[in-house]
Design an enzyme around this catalytic site. Sequence first.
Site, mmCIF file in Angstrom:
data_model
loop_
_atom_site.group_PDB
_atom_site.id
_atom_site.type_symbol
_atom_site.label_atom_id
_atom_site.label_comp_id
_atom_site.label_asym_id
_atom_site.label_seq_id
_atom_site.Cartn_x
_atom_site.Cartn_y
_atom_site.Cartn_z
ATOM 1 N N ASN A 1 -1.935 -0.010 7.133
ATOM 2 C CA ASN A 1 -1.520 -1.366 7.512
ATOM 3 C C ASN A 1 -0.647 -2.082 6.477
ATOM 4 O OD1 ASN A 1 -3.524 -1.930 5.725
ATOM 5 N ND2 ASN A 1 -4.725 -3.243 7.087
ATOM 6 N N LYS B 1 0.827 -1.209 0.000
ATOM 7 C CA LYS B 1 0.000 0.000 0.000
ATOM 8 C C LYS B 1 0.868 1.268 0.000
ATOM 9 C CE LYS B 1 -3.982 -2.175 2.272
ATOM 10 N NZ LYS B 1 -4.927 -2.085 3.417
ATOM 11 N N GLU C 1 -9.392 -10.364 -7.892
ATOM 12 C CA GLU C 1 -8.468 -9.243 -7.718
ATOM 13 C C GLU C 1 -7.321 -9.286 -8.740
ATOM 14 O OE1 GLU C 1 -7.439 -9.509 -3.563
ATOM 15 O OE2 GLU C 1 -9.470 -8.960 -2.937
ATOM 16 N N HIS D 1 -1.936 -5.468 1.382
ATOM 17 C CA HIS D 1 -3.212 -6.155 1.171
ATOM 18 C C HIS D 1 -2.925 -7.566 0.692
ATOM 19 C CE1 HIS D 1 -7.190 -7.177 -0.417
ATOM 20 N NE2 HIS D 1 -6.535 -7.684 -1.429
ATOM 21 N N TYR E 1 -12.418 -2.902 -3.646
ATOM 22 C CA TYR E 1 -13.020 -2.900 -2.306
ATOM 23 C C TYR E 1 -14.541 -2.847 -2.401
ATOM 24 C CZ TYR E 1 -8.529 -2.279 0.185
ATOM 25 O OH TYR E 1 -7.272 -2.465 0.737
HETATM 26 N N1 UDP Z 1 -9.878 -0.215 7.018
HETATM 27 C C1 UDP Z 1 -9.819 1.040 7.567
HETATM 28 N N2 UDP Z 1 -10.672 1.343 8.588
HETATM 29 C C2 UDP Z 1 -11.587 0.465 9.065
HETATM 30 C C3 UDP Z 1 -11.638 -0.828 8.486
HETATM 31 C C4 UDP Z 1 -10.769 -1.136 7.462
HETATM 32 O O1 UDP Z 1 -9.009 1.869 7.139
HETATM 33 O O2 UDP Z 1 -12.340 0.804 9.985
HETATM 34 C C5 UDP Z 1 -8.974 -0.539 5.897
HETATM 35 C C6 UDP Z 1 -7.785 -1.389 6.345
HETATM 36 O O3 UDP Z 1 -6.609 -0.791 5.834
HETATM 37 C C7 UDP Z 1 -8.045 -2.734 5.695
HETATM 38 C C8 UDP Z 1 -8.937 -2.383 4.510
HETATM 39 O O4 UDP Z 1 -9.697 -1.281 4.942
HETATM 40 O O5 UDP Z 1 -6.850 -3.372 5.290
HETATM 41 C C9 UDP Z 1 -9.864 -3.496 4.077
HETATM 42 O O6 UDP Z 1 -10.528 -4.024 5.195
HETATM 43 P P1 UDP Z 1 -10.733 -5.608 5.366
HETATM 44 O O7 UDP Z 1 -11.656 -5.795 6.528
HETATM 45 O O8 UDP Z 1 -11.138 -6.192 4.049
HETATM 46 O O9 UDP Z 1 -9.299 -6.116 5.831
HETATM 47 P P2 UDP Z 1 -8.111 -6.878 5.090
HETATM 48 O O10 UDP Z 1 -8.709 -7.900 4.172
HETATM 49 O O11 UDP Z 1 -7.312 -5.825 4.357
HETATM 50 O O12 UDP Z 1 -7.303 -7.492 6.203
#
Ligand code: UDP
Length: 152
Positions: free
Chosen positions: A115, A12, A129, A118, A52
């Site tokens: 974080n 990211k 994807e 992805h 997303y």
């Molecule tokens: N995210 C965020 N705030 C939130 C929830 C999610 O910024 O309250 C972001 C976070 O960076 C995450 C991404 O949205 O990686 C996608 O969320 P998901 O639950 O799909 O998690 P992932 O599959 O990335 O672990």
Amino acid sequence: MSVEERTFIAVKPDAVQRGLVSKVIERFETRGYKLVGIKIIQASKELLAKHYEEHVGKSFYPKMESFMSSGPIVAMCWEGKDVVKQGRSMLGATNPCASAPGTIRGDFGIDLGRNVCHGSDSVESAKREIGLWFKDEELVNWTSNQAKWLYE
Ligand code: UDP
């Protein structure tokens, strides 16, 4: 489990800016996974909305969209046995503060919205994807000389 399984991993914008691209690549490479696609891309809002799709409309989406389009992303496709599930476990929990040390997010991140990376959450999502981020001709089928030392 097929050795041809593929997953989509993205570094990211936070991690690209912080110079962590090589660290993420190293984890997958040294584990034994095979890189079959890689490019640097400034993601459009349209691409992010498709990627997303399950999150569009949620309260955190606008902030995440703006962050994810704020700088380049390194998009990668990795191949190997169980790579989707193993990739998720190598990334760690979504929230870096809940990620174990030794995971990518647990070693390199702190906040949920920064974080680092992805990773696809299922084989089905991975197919979707990879199709969104890569054209067929951008993925390279090749045989690694390491295969016989990795797989029994
Ligand atoms: N995210 C965020 N705030 C939130 C929830 C999610 O910024 O309250 C972001 C976070 O960076 C995450 C991404 O949205 O990686 C996608 O969320 P998901 O639950 O799909 O998690 P992932 O599959 O990335 O672990």
